[in-house]
Design a protein around this motif. Structure first.
Motif, mmCIF file in Angstrom:
data_model
loop_
_atom_site.group_PDB
_atom_site.id
_atom_site.type_symbol
_atom_site.label_atom_id
_atom_site.label_comp_id
_atom_site.label_asym_id
_atom_site.label_seq_id
_atom_site.Cartn_x
_atom_site.Cartn_y
_atom_site.Cartn_z
ATOM 1 N N ALA A 161 35.542 54.259 78.067
ATOM 2 C CA ALA A 161 35.576 52.950 78.724
ATOM 3 C C ALA A 161 36.598 52.935 79.858
ATOM 4 C CB ALA A 161 35.890 51.861 77.699
ATOM 5 N N ALA A 162 37.761 53.532 79.624
ATOM 6 C CA ALA A 162 38.810 53.551 80.643
ATOM 7 C C ALA A 162 38.371 54.327 81.877
ATOM 8 C CB ALA A 162 40.084 54.156 80.065
ATOM 9 N N ALA A 163 37.649 55.417 81.673
ATOM 10 C CA ALA A 163 37.213 56.254 82.795
ATOM 11 C C ALA A 163 36.297 55.495 83.749
ATOM 12 C CB ALA A 163 36.516 57.504 82.274
ATOM 13 N N ARG A 164 35.698 54.409 83.270
ATOM 14 C CA ARG A 164 34.815 53.603 84.117
ATOM 15 C C ARG A 164 35.557 52.475 84.832
ATOM 16 N NH1 ARG A 164 31.584 54.344 79.308
ATOM 17 N NH2 ARG A 164 32.186 52.268 78.544
ATOM 18 N N MET A 165 36.869 52.360 84.629
ATOM 19 C CA MET A 165 37.625 51.210 85.136
ATOM 20 C C MET A 165 38.362 51.475 86.439
ATOM 21 S SD MET A 165 37.122 48.567 83.306
ATOM 22 C CE MET A 165 38.508 47.543 83.825
ATOM 23 N N GLY A 166 38.174 52.630 87.047
ATOM 24 C CA GLY A 166 38.922 52.961 88.253
ATOM 25 C C GLY A 166 38.746 51.959 89.377
ATOM 26 N N ALA A 167 37.540 51.384 89.509
ATOM 27 C CA ALA A 167 37.282 50.451 90.606
ATOM 28 C C ALA A 167 38.137 49.195 90.516
ATOM 29 C CB ALA A 167 35.803 50.068 90.621
ATOM 30 N N ALA A 168 38.608 48.855 89.340
ATOM 31 C CA ALA A 168 39.456 47.672 89.190
ATOM 32 C C ALA A 168 40.835 47.893 89.789
ATOM 33 C CB ALA A 168 39.587 47.302 87.716
ATOM 34 N N PHE A 169 41.274 49.155 89.867
ATOM 35 C CA PHE A 169 42.616 49.478 90.344
ATOM 36 C C PHE A 169 42.620 50.097 91.733
ATOM 37 C CE2 PHE A 169 42.771 49.323 85.783
ATOM 38 C CZ PHE A 169 44.006 48.770 85.483
ATOM 39 N N ALA A 170 41.558 50.786 92.102
ATOM 40 C CA ALA A 170 41.477 51.438 93.405
ATOM 41 C C ALA A 170 40.011 51.656 93.743
ATOM 42 C CB ALA A 170 42.242 52.762 93.406
#
Length: 395
Positions: free
Chosen positions: A341-350
């Motif tokens: 799940a975390a690996a899919r969250m990059g767009a939220a931070f950058a």
């Protein structure tokens, strides 16, 4: 058993707390000369919150935590372009939700061990030799000793993992983002209980005012090739290069950066290992299965893992081998799901591009619609893991 815990962050003191219930003799060694300060604010809920309740530390966490009332995205002029109310998460979690500085969480857990475990600050393990019936440990300062078990809770760049399991590069999965977190004293404006972000393609700046008058700042940016960490000067020069043309308050933040009270800089990475233990050595928390800051739940995962490991070791029907198998079997699938799940969250931070940026900001705006927010938040606040009952005498 005589157990050595390497690392005095969140995972190490948590497992130490619960090992005391099993009459184990516990020693903690920490490279830093004192408990670490600084670090980012974490949202604390789910099974990690339940572990904290069982430890009796929730009242103290509530005292030092924050009831964040708004997450606000701004433009170059500081005008709000998207916002959401994180208090809906607390409502969805029936009040079992806290925002707390990671360093405060670690300090509270560690303070509960005072006088009950041996703690060696300013020292580190130099060699680990598993002889089958015991582990011989050499320290940089303290005399060598024998232990029945060594627990490596020494973070993403674990020395224990490197010595016993192999090179970090064998297990690190870089997620294409770098992060810096630092604390500025007397920074203005403050916007109490509001997390303010300015996000552009590939970059984000976040600030949050703390009650002691300081402000914690987090900078995240895409860097597809894992950058060498270098020294402090090189790290801050890299940040100036990447954020030089960003507006809003960024120029002042960069000017103030050298005066930061604390400074953290690292790759945003995960640790993925086929096994968390080898013989009489076991890994815990980020050392075993770092989910990265993108998960927003690393400290909670560390507490869950520390609790489950201690209960397995406290079980009188287990020898150390059975306990370590039980620990990993209980948590490996759950932790892997958090990593995925975390690996899919990059767009939220950058965000990688303008489309991802628009999608991110639209998602934040959608959280202002109550029924959408309740659905999205409700799904994310449920941890699919069963915590075993605490065994041994109360600690």
């Amino acid at each position: 058993m005589k157990i050595l815990i390497v690392g005095a962050g969140v995972a190490g003191p948590t497992v130490a707390h619960w090992l005391l219930s099993g009459n184990h003799e516990v020693t903690i060694v920490e490279r830093a000369s004192a408990p670490r300060e600084g670090g980012y604010l974490i949202d604390f809920w789910g099974a990690g919150f339940e572990v904290a309740e069982r430890m009796g530390i929730v009242p103290r966490l509530s005292e030092v935590g924050y009831a964040v009332r708004e997450l606000r995205e701004v433009d170059d002029r500081g005008q709000t372009i998207a916002r959401m109310d994180p208090r809906r998460a607390a409502k969805s979690a029936s009040g079992r939700f806290l925002s707390v500085a990671r360093s405060d969480l670690a300090a509270i857990i560690l303070s509960g061990l005072e006088g009950r475990v041996e703690t060696l600050f300013g020292d580190t393990v130099t060699t680990i030799e598993d002889r089958g019936d015991r582990v011989v440990v050499q320290f940089a300062i303290s005399p060598a000793r024998d232990f029945d078990l060594v627990i490596g809770a020494d973070g993403l760049h674990s020395s224990v993992r490197r010595q016993v399991f192999g090179s970090e590069s064998d297990f690190e999965r870089y997620l294409g983002i770098m992060v810096a977190v630092f604390v500025l004293d007397g920074y203005e404006p403050r916007d109490e209980l509001v997390g303010v972000t300015r996000t552009t393609v590939g970059r984000q700046v976040l600030r949050f005012a703390q009650r002691d008058g300081s402000t914690v700042v987090a900078l995240t940016f895409r860097h597809e090739a894992a950058s060498p960490l270098g020294d402090l000067t090189a790290q801050q020069d890299l940040l100036r290069d990447y954020f030089a043309d960003m507006r809003w308050e960024v120029p002042e933040i960069l000017d103030r950066m050298p005066d930061a009270r604390s400074f953290y800089f690292d790759r945003v990475s995960q640790i993925r290992m086929p096994d968390w233990s080898r013989g009489r050595v076991v890994l815990l928390g980020d050392a075993a299965a770092c989910a990265s800051l993108l998960a927003g739940q690393g400290s909670a995962l560390a507490m869950i893992e520390g609790y489950v490991l201690a209960q397995a070791l406290n079980d009188p029907d287990n020898d150390h081998t059975a306990a370590l198998i039980e620990y990993e079997h209980a948590l490996s699938s759950f932790v892997r799901s958090k990593q995925d799940a975390a690996a899919r969250m990059g767009a939220a931070f950058a965000p990688r591009n303008r489309f991802e940026l628009a999608l991110r900001n639209g998602a934040i705006r959608s959280m202002r619609v109550p029924w959408l927010a309740d659905i999205a938040i409700g799904r994310s606040l449920h941890d699919r893991v069963d915590l075993p009952e605490a065994s041994g005498r109360p600690s």
